[in-house]
Write a protein that holds these residues in place. Structure first.
Motif, short mmCIF file in Angstrom:
data_model
loop_
_atom_site.label_atom_id
_atom_site.label_comp_id
_atom_site.label_asym_id
_atom_site.label_seq_id
_atom_site.Cartn_x
_atom_site.Cartn_y
_atom_site.Cartn_z
N VAL A 72 0.83 -1.20 0.00
CA VAL A 72 0.00 0.00 0.00
C VAL A 72 0.87 1.25 0.00
O VAL A 72 0.60 2.22 -0.72
N ALA A 73 1.94 1.23 0.79
CA ALA A 73 2.84 2.40 0.85
C ALA A 73 3.49 2.65 -0.50
O ALA A 73 3.59 3.80 -0.94
N ARG A 74 3.94 1.60 -1.18
CA ARG A 74 4.54 1.77 -2.50
C ARG A 74 3.53 2.33 -3.49
O ARG A 74 3.84 3.21 -4.29
N LEU A 75 2.31 1.82 -3.44
CA LEU A 75 1.27 2.30 -4.35
C LEU A 75 1.00 3.78 -4.12
O LEU A 75 0.97 4.56 -5.08
N HIS A 76 0.83 4.17 -2.89
CA HIS A 76 0.54 5.58 -2.60
C HIS A 76 1.74 6.48 -2.89
O HIS A 76 1.56 7.62 -3.34
N ALA A 77 2.94 6.00 -2.63
CA ALA A 77 4.13 6.80 -2.93
C ALA A 77 4.23 7.04 -4.44
O ALA A 77 4.54 8.15 -4.87
N GLY A 78 3.96 6.02 -5.22
CA GLY A 78 3.99 6.18 -6.67
C GLY A 78 2.96 7.18 -7.15
O GLY A 78 3.24 8.04 -7.99
N ARG A 79 1.76 7.08 -6.61
CA ARG A 79 0.71 8.04 -6.98
C ARG A 79 1.09 9.46 -6.57
O ARG A 79 0.87 10.41 -7.31
N PHE A 80 1.66 9.59 -5.38
CA PHE A 80 2.06 10.90 -4.87
C PHE A 80 3.08 11.54 -5.80
O PHE A 80 2.98 12.72 -6.15
N SER B 252 4.70 15.67 -9.45
CA SER B 252 5.88 15.98 -10.25
C SER B 252 5.73 17.28 -11.04
O SER B 252 6.70 18.05 -11.11
N PRO B 253 4.57 17.61 -11.61
CA PRO B 253 4.47 18.92 -12.28
C PRO B 253 4.64 20.08 -11.30
O PRO B 253 5.25 21.10 -11.63
N LEU B 254 4.12 19.90 -10.11
CA LEU B 254 4.25 20.93 -9.09
C LEU B 254 5.71 21.14 -8.71
O LEU B 254 6.18 22.28 -8.60
N VAL B 255 6.44 20.06 -8.54
CA VAL B 255 7.86 20.14 -8.19
C VAL B 255 8.65 20.77 -9.33
O VAL B 255 9.53 21.60 -9.11
N SER B 256 8.32 20.40 -10.55
CA SER B 256 9.02 20.97 -11.71
C SER B 256 8.80 22.48 -11.79
O SER B 256 9.74 23.25 -12.02
N ALA B 257 7.56 22.90 -11.58
CA ALA B 257 7.26 24.34 -11.62
C ALA B 257 7.97 25.07 -10.48
O ALA B 257 8.52 26.17 -10.68
N ALA B 258 8.00 24.47 -9.31
CA ALA B 258 8.69 25.09 -8.18
C ALA B 258 10.18 25.20 -8.46
O ALA B 258 10.81 26.22 -8.13
N ARG B 259 10.77 24.18 -9.09
CA ARG B 259 12.20 24.21 -9.42
C ARG B 259 12.49 25.37 -10.38
O ARG B 259 13.45 26.11 -10.20
N LYS B 260 11.62 25.55 -11.37
CA LYS B 260 11.82 26.64 -12.33
C LYS B 260 11.68 28.00 -11.64
O LYS B 260 12.46 28.92 -11.90
N ASP B 261 10.69 28.13 -10.76
CA ASP B 261 10.50 29.39 -10.03
C ASP B 261 11.70 29.72 -9.16
O ASP B 261 12.15 30.87 -9.12
#
Length: 100
Positions: free
Chosen positions: A42-50, A55-64
């Motif tokens: 369950v933890a692996r499944l939720h970590a993958g979904r997370f 990932s788009p949010l992290v990418s945008a934050a990295r660019k900012d």
């Protein structure tokens, strides 16, 4: 009943109690191991979904953050940051060649 028989009887009772306890612990360990495996799945499944969802949010934050760092550096040093050169498309180059 002599002393030796009493000792044997007491050790038999203790051995029985210990065997029952060990059997109970074995069953508990089996249940805990199974629950641990299910929890890991369950933890692996939720970590993958997370990761997929954020990932788009992290990418945008990295660019900012990168842009903010460039602007801060430019402000502190007084030199403008180098902007990436704009590449001209093939059609623009072809038009220039024809005009010349």
């Amino acid at each position: 009943m002599n002393f030796q028989e009493k000792v044997f009887k007491a050790t038999d009772r203790l051995r029985e109690r210990a065997a029952r306890r060990v059997e109970g612990l074995r069953q508990s360990l089996v249940v805990l191991n199974k629950a641990g495996r299910e929890l890991n799945q369950v933890a692996r499944l939720h970590a993958g979904r997370f990761v997929k969802q954020n990932s788009p949010l992290v990418s945008a934050a990295r660019k900012d953050v990168a842009e903010l760092a460039r602007n801060t550096f430019a402000t502190l040093t007084g030199t403008p940051t180098a902007k990436k050169p704009v590449r001209k498309t093939a059609t623009t180059r072809n038009r220039r060649r024809k005009a010349a």
